[in-house]
Design a protein around this motif. Sequence first.
Motif, PDB file in Angstrom:
ATOM      1  N   MET A  42       0.829  -1.196   0.000  1.00 36.16           N
ATOM      2  CA  MET A  42       0.000   0.000   0.000  1.00 36.16           C
ATOM      3  C   MET A  42       0.865   1.249   0.000  1.00 36.16           C
ATOM      4  O   MET A  42       1.881   1.298   0.701  1.00 36.16           O
ATOM      5  N   ASN A  43       0.455   2.230  -0.775  1.00 39.42           N
ATOM      6  CA  ASN A  43       1.091   3.550  -0.859  1.00 39.42           C
ATOM      7  C   ASN A  43       2.436   3.573  -1.560  1.00 39.42           C
ATOM      8  O   ASN A  43       3.064   4.635  -1.617  1.00 39.42           O
ATOM      9  N   ASP A  44       2.919   2.438  -2.094  1.00 43.28           N
ATOM     10  CA  ASP A  44       4.114   2.489  -2.929  1.00 43.28           C
ATOM     11  C   ASP A  44       3.777   3.289  -4.177  1.00 43.28           C
ATOM     12  O   ASP A  44       2.667   3.204  -4.703  1.00 43.28           O
ATOM     13  N   VAL A  45       4.732   4.083  -4.658  1.00 41.69           N
ATOM     14  CA  VAL A  45       4.532   4.896  -5.856  1.00 41.69           C
ATOM     15  C   VAL A  45       5.444   4.364  -6.951  1.00 41.69           C
ATOM     16  O   VAL A  45       6.653   4.252  -6.772  1.00 41.69           O
TER      17      VAL A  45
ATOM     18  N   CYS B 170       1.973   6.399 -10.331  1.00 36.22           N
ATOM     19  CA  CYS B 170       0.763   5.758  -9.801  1.00 36.22           C
ATOM     20  C   CYS B 170       1.051   5.199  -8.423  1.00 36.22           C
ATOM     21  O   CYS B 170       2.113   4.621  -8.181  1.00 36.22           O
ATOM     22  N   ARG B 171       0.079   5.352  -7.519  1.00 36.90           N
ATOM     23  CA  ARG B 171       0.203   4.868  -6.142  1.00 36.90           C
ATOM     24  C   ARG B 171      -0.682   3.639  -5.947  1.00 36.90           C
ATOM     25  O   ARG B 171      -1.821   3.609  -6.387  1.00 36.90           O
ATOM     26  N   VAL B 172      -0.146   2.641  -5.266  1.00 36.79           N
ATOM     27  CA  VAL B 172      -0.911   1.442  -4.917  1.00 36.79           C
ATOM     28  C   VAL B 172      -1.893   1.823  -3.819  1.00 36.79           C
ATOM     29  O   VAL B 172      -1.498   2.319  -2.764  1.00 36.79           O
ATOM     30  N   SER B 173      -3.197   1.632  -4.079  1.00 35.19           N
ATOM     31  CA  SER B 173      -4.210   1.920  -3.069  1.00 35.19           C
ATOM     32  C   SER B 173      -5.169   0.736  -2.994  1.00 35.19           C
ATOM     33  O   SER B 173      -5.276  -0.045  -3.923  1.00 35.19           O
ATOM     34  N   LEU B 174      -5.890   0.634  -1.875  1.00 35.43           N
ATOM     35  CA  LEU B 174      -6.805  -0.478  -1.672  1.00 35.43           C
ATOM     36  C   LEU B 174      -8.148  -0.194  -2.334  1.00 35.43           C
ATOM     37  O   LEU B 174      -8.700   0.884  -2.186  1.00 35.43           O
ATOM     38  N   GLN B 175      -8.641  -1.162  -3.077  1.00 40.96           N
ATOM     39  CA  GLN B 175      -9.938  -1.035  -3.742  1.00 40.96           C
ATOM     40  C   GLN B 175     -11.039  -0.976  -2.696  1.00 40.96           C
ATOM     41  O   GLN B 175     -11.065  -1.777  -1.766  1.00 40.96           O
ATOM     42  N   GLN B 176     -11.939  -0.017  -2.837  1.00 43.26           N
ATOM     43  CA  GLN B 176     -13.050   0.114  -1.894  1.00 43.26           C
ATOM     44  C   GLN B 176     -14.085  -0.948  -2.167  1.00 43.26           C
ATOM     45  O   GLN B 176     -14.377  -1.256  -3.302  1.00 43.26           O
ATOM     46  N   GLU B 177     -14.664  -1.491  -1.125  1.00 45.71           N
ATOM     47  CA  GLU B 177     -15.667  -2.568  -1.273  1.00 45.71           C
ATOM     48  C   GLU B 177     -16.999  -2.013  -1.677  1.00 45.71           C
ATOM     49  O   GLU B 177     -17.398  -0.954  -1.385  1.00 45.71           O
TER      50      GLU B 177
END
Length: 76
Positions: free
Chosen positions: A58-61, A69-76
């Motif tokens: 998470m949050n790696d760019v 682009c930043r790694v983010s968690l997909q919202q459910e």
Amino acid sequence: MQREITNVPVVRTPIRLGQFLKLANLVQDGVEAKIRIQHGEVQVNGMKETRRGRQLAMNDVVEVNGLACRVSLQQE
């Protein structure tokens, strides 16, 4: 000037660098991802990365050709 960073939602982490490049549309396919990574054209958190299997959290760019682009968690 600060660079714009696009959030790219993923289902779960870790995700491999090659997979993330495709998901973020920074490359067209796995072959292009492999070539760009091997040629040192990809940065993760500001550092050149040459391992296609690098695990992203998470949050790696990830940056390629000035696009970030930043790694983010997909919202459910």
